[in-house]
Design a protein around this motif. Structure first.
Motif, PDB file in Angstrom:
ATOM      1  N   PRO A  56      21.270  47.954 -87.403  1.00  0.00           N
ATOM      2  CA  PRO A  56      22.455  46.913 -87.439  1.00  0.00           C
ATOM      3  C   PRO A  56      23.235  46.665 -86.479  1.00  0.00           C
ATOM      4  O   PRO A  56      22.857  47.097 -85.311  1.00  0.00           O
ATOM      5  N   VAL A  57      23.307  45.035 -86.004  1.00  0.00           N
ATOM      6  CA  VAL A  57      23.670  44.178 -84.375  1.00  0.00           C
ATOM      7  C   VAL A  57      24.993  43.777 -85.071  1.00  0.00           C
ATOM      8  O   VAL A  57      25.821  43.832 -86.169  1.00  0.00           O
ATOM      9  N   LYS A  58      26.100  42.874 -83.955  1.00  0.00           N
ATOM     10  CA  LYS A  58      27.119  42.720 -84.562  1.00  0.00           C
ATOM     11  C   LYS A  58      27.346  41.483 -83.929  1.00  0.00           C
ATOM     12  O   LYS A  58      27.671  41.716 -82.843  1.00  0.00           O
ATOM     13  N   LEU A  59      27.856  40.691 -84.464  1.00  0.00           N
ATOM     14  CA  LEU A  59      28.212  39.821 -84.003  1.00  0.00           C
ATOM     15  C   LEU A  59      29.638  39.529 -82.692  1.00  0.00           C
ATOM     16  O   LEU A  59      30.869  40.126 -83.353  1.00  0.00           O
ATOM     17  N   MET A  60      30.095  38.634 -81.677  1.00  0.00           N
ATOM     18  CA  MET A  60      30.693  39.089 -80.677  1.00  0.00           C
ATOM     19  C   MET A  60      31.139  37.515 -79.785  1.00  0.00           C
ATOM     20  O   MET A  60      30.438  36.407 -79.706  1.00  0.00           O
ATOM     21  N   ILE A  61      32.206  36.958 -81.195  1.00  0.00           N
ATOM     22  CA  ILE A  61      31.858  35.983 -80.783  1.00  0.00           C
ATOM     23  C   ILE A  61      33.517  36.087 -79.639  1.00  0.00           C
ATOM     24  O   ILE A  61      34.481  36.727 -79.415  1.00  0.00           O
TER      25      ILE A  61
END
Lengths: 364, 364
Positions: free
Chosen positions: A344-349
């Motif tokens: 999985p990946v992760k959104l980095m705002i």
DNA sequence: GTGCGAAATCTATGCGCTTTAATCGCTGAG
DNA sequence: CTCAGCGATTAAAGCGCATAGATTTCGCAC
């Protein structure tokens, strides 16, 4: 250097046969304590170091995992081993050069090898990754990890007939090779959705090269989100990484000249995003004020940059570990089919999309 | 995996002797084009990969440089191969964990190996770096690079009788091993001078462990500058890296309790400096408002930190390259004495000393 | 067609170790 | 006192390749 002592020398000094010397190191419990000590003493006195070459030859195993790594970085940038290109300290902004994508993945491979008792062999092609270069490393490892597009497919297939080969970060495919990948499509869809829903942007352009499966999947994620929102697609070509800066500059110039600056640039990699941010800054265009820019990967450089880069973080270290893990498993117990895993990946705002930097988002 | 084809198989298929097959790969010009092609065709058809083990055995060279690397990181922190310690992505602030000092040095070694046509073998001890672990790697390389304090001296000396060994970043010494170091003393003196002269600080404490030659030299630099300015020395003990956070917290608590907070903390490494900055922040003490903090190394983490860390940047990549270069030179033409090199360092003025961040100082 | 030196190729050996099968030495039962 | 039985040790056969030295082939002049 003096001639390296061998098992024969140790055996002679300890008054035993070479077989006993060998057993002393490989099957200590099969040797009487007294003789074992005699052998160890002799080995110590002589400064004996077993030859891994001979060992590997005789046993058929090397205990090493290979990684074709740096070549990935170098080839993409057209760097040559004899060039004077700075590779680190000399560069004024070397956090833009290190650690990059493959450096983090390599770290993962290294960690997993460490945990599993293997050594890591990092090999690199000196020119185009030909067979000769690969032979130097493929011939001395029990398993090989490679980055996509670094080695011709036919060569890879040939190697995979002898030792397990895993492709790092390549979408599941039909090559029959083992592989580890990440959710490129989902991550990019989520990121695009953020721009559309949170920031209300409509004119969003995708920046990325063609012909790279992982980048294509990212495009799909972008396209899917745009279509779902009823928005039109827009794409911008990219240049080879080695010429990103020049290319980004001219592209930005075209945007300005045509008066058609998009509201956002969704880049397929952090490196592209940073190049575009540089170009935009040079052109006096404010990010994220006048245009949002996002990346993909989650490199340190994006975190250090001002404004910090909103991006999709790949679990790079885990990617490397998963790859190495598959290899080591396969070495121990060769399976029939190809093993694949998707992470999985992760959104980095962060700031470059127009959001305020959040403490929790400072991390990569 | 099918049985790997050997020179014999290739020779048989090409209708030549194994010697010719061997020549085809090592001395192509000594083989008639027609036969060369026949051999290459046979090799291709069979999926032949030369065995590096056999090659190394027969030739006596491995074409590999070894680096005892990750163990350095792990041992200092008491990490075990089987532990569940996060090694990267999982950690919320992994730019504090990677890239660290040795990661950058390793990159340098890797780059130099690439340029010189060697492969890099990264080996790691699984426990205390014993001989058995080292044998696994020392036995399969032509030269070995190690970090100080990772391998017992006697073991190192033994190995150095067989292959060249270089210690990375250790002050010139009398071990007879090759070595690369940096100007620890000069760099620290310059940094201390900055605090004294530019910021007018007088109560400056040195934070660093005892017993590490390079740290001792840094202390000397600090001490020299203080004495030259007619200021009193003050030192603070440090804990093993693995317990830096706790130790820094309690030390800060003592300062507060005793009302004797120094005006500056000159730390012997960036990692220490960051730990103290964390502790100070937790105690509500402003850096650099109430106390200045400086580091040594020039890690990315110090650059990312807020306030950014004023430090002395070591040319880490160059350090690794120099080390590898020495090894490769020695392999080619063994010299008599130990080769040593000292590299310059660079003062990086950033925010934690009280200066304003300069664009030019943002870089590391 | 011959002869000759150079180039191409092959034969034979050994690199240092692992591993299997065989030998050795000792013990205790008969 | 003998011998089976067992653990400790060894002899010997490779593992796949490089390479020195021997041999064959080639190219060319005569």
């Amino acid at each position: 250097m003096a001639k390296r002592p061998t098992v024969y020398d140790v055996a002679a000094r300890a008054g035993v046969s070479i077989a006993t010397v060998s057993f002393t190191f490989s099957q200590p419990h099969k040797v009487r304590p007294a003789t074992r000590e005699a052998v160890e003493e002799a080995a110590r006195a002589l400064g004996y170091l077993p030859s891994a070459s001979a060992r590997g030859l005789a046993s058929g195993k090397t205990g090493a995992i290979g990684l074709f790594s740096f070549a990935y970085y170098a080839r993409e940038r057209g760097l040559q081993p004899d060039s004077q290109t700075p590779f680190g300290d000399e560069a004024n902004e070397d956090f833009r050069m290190f650690p990059l994508y493959h450096d983090e993945v390599q770290r993962g491979v290294q960690v997993e090898c460490w945990r599993r008792g293997y050594v890591l062999m990092v090999g690199d092609a000196k020119g185009a990754a030909g067979e000769a270069d690969l032979a130097g490393i493929a011939g001395r490892v029990d398993g090989l990890a490679v980055f996509p597009n670094t080695v011709p497919d036919d060569v890879l297939m040939r190697i995979s007939r002898r030792i397990p080969v895993v492709e790092l970060s390549i979408p599941i495919n039909n090559t029959g090779l083992h592989g580890v990948s990440v959710d490129n499509e989902g991550g990019m869809a989520e990121l695009t959705g953020h721009l559309v829903e949170v920031h209300g942007l409509r004119d969003i352009a995708f920046v990325g090269p063609k012909g790279f499966p992982d980048k294509e999947h990212r495009f799909s994620g972008y396209a899917g989100a745009m279509v779902a929102a009823g928005l039109p697609l827009r794409t911008v070509d990219t240049a080879p990484i080695g010429h990103l800066a020049d290319f980004a500059a001219s592209t930005v110039a075209e945007f300005v000249a045509a008066g058609k600056l998009p509201q956002a640039l969704v880049c397929s990699t952090d490196e592209e995003a940073l190049a575009y941010m540089d170009a935009l800054a040079a052109a006096g265009i404010d990010v994220p004020g006048q245009i949002a820019v996002t990346g993909f990967d989650g490199l340190v450089a994006g975190l250090v940059n001002r404004p910090s880069l909103t991006t999709v973080r790949q679990p790079l270290v885990e990617l490397g570990r998963a790859g190495a893990s598959i290899l080591i498993d396969q070495v121990a117990k060769p399976g029939k089919g190809a093993v694949t895993r998707q992470l999985p990946v992760k959104l980095m705002i962060r700031e470059s999309c127009g959001c305020q930097a959040q403490p929790g988002n400072q991390v990569r």
